[in-house]
Design an enzyme around this catalytic site. Sequence first.
Site, short mmCIF file in Angstrom:
data_model
loop_
_atom_site.label_atom_id
_atom_site.label_comp_id
_atom_site.label_asym_id
_atom_site.label_seq_id
_atom_site.Cartn_x
_atom_site.Cartn_y
_atom_site.Cartn_z
N TYR A 307 41.20 -71.83 4.24
CA TYR A 307 42.50 -71.26 4.54
C TYR A 307 42.73 -71.17 6.04
CZ TYR A 307 42.28 -69.81 -0.36
OH TYR A 307 42.18 -69.80 -1.72
N GLU A 384 43.28 -45.67 -8.39
CA GLU A 384 44.52 -46.19 -8.95
C GLU A 384 45.76 -45.45 -8.46
OE1 GLU A 384 43.27 -48.06 -13.23
OE2 GLU A 384 43.29 -45.87 -13.08
#
Length: 405
Positions: A307, A384
């Site tokens: 990348y 979360e």
Amino acid sequence: MHPTDSIAHPDLAAAREILPDVIALRRRLHRVPEVGLELPVSQTIVLDAVRALGLDPVAGVSVGSVVATIEGAAPGPTILLRADMDGLPLTEETGLDFASEHDGRMHACGHDTHVAMLVGAARLLIEQRATWSGRVLLMFQPGEEGFHGARYMLDEGLLDRSGGERPSGAFALHISTLYETGTIDVRPGPMLASGDTLRITVRGRGGHASAPHTAVDPIAVAAELVLALQLLVTRRVDVFDPAVITIAQVAAGTTTNIIPETAFLGGTMRTVSEPRRAAVRDGIRRVCEGIAAAHGASVEVDIEAGYPVTVNDAAFSDLVLSVAGEVLGEENARLLAAPIMGAEDFSYVLEQVPGAMAFVGARPPDVDPATAPMNHSNRVIFDESAMAAGIATYVAVAKRHLSGG
């Protein structure tokens, strides 16, 4: 801020309201991780989730991607929001009751949370459609973990999929346990490094281990190469335009009394500018060929381009920092001091569209920062509740950009 804080920014309050549904989607994805460019189960889950919002998603042809467009109240610019969907080849050891159901596959980089956050953001943008103009292009991509999924999507015409003008901005979030829950970290310029793969094969001449002078020992040459490549970094690379070379794989020989014909070194090279990337590639070849020749050996150097450097647009980074400060509180919007040497294929998008990637902190509050398992660990656990911050940031950044910044 506390999750029940009544003075929360409206986008953050809305994100917290839908968080249970977002967590349920995240956990559903977490149980069934897939690796690579074709993710049939994950793709189906995402297609269903996007259709449930009243959108008309399009599945990828060359890869297992999903693209959808949200239309605002009136014509206007387009912003691209991205989430990656693929997992990693690891066996999960978190002990979570929604852990991966498949040995050897795990969402250890948090891409399941990225998908869930973007679906949650899409839901809120649809609910608020009357308040903004333009288009939001949703990009759900496979194959971020080394498979160039974003490049495939671009080649397939991603930037022309919105039905209007091409995106004038692009934004992605990446969850991380490096940072406290609910924080956003971003910086202008290089955000993440390029990532190239090194494969170096040293060829000598085999012989008996008791008579090394009659052979050309490729192991000794390879050992010298490992050290010399570190010397290249410390003595030939400007510390303010850094590089990392790590040899992470060494393979040679079959037994204790034979000098083998070959030795193999494998590793990675990371830089945060394209000129430095080119210079270090040349330096690796020069060092390897010179040392091998000095010892009568030969060498094959294969540098596989990975990348590019992930480069954040300065103005867009300022927008993200400003928006995050308004939505999450100034103390939770932070300017990252230096690039992270990991690599990201969102870099391909940012080569064509001005935008930014930012980190959303998700380190559980009861975990010691010094020992918290990081992304790519098979023990990593993300808080979360941090997804509410991510959802709200996606929403607010999109609306700010579409309103002209």
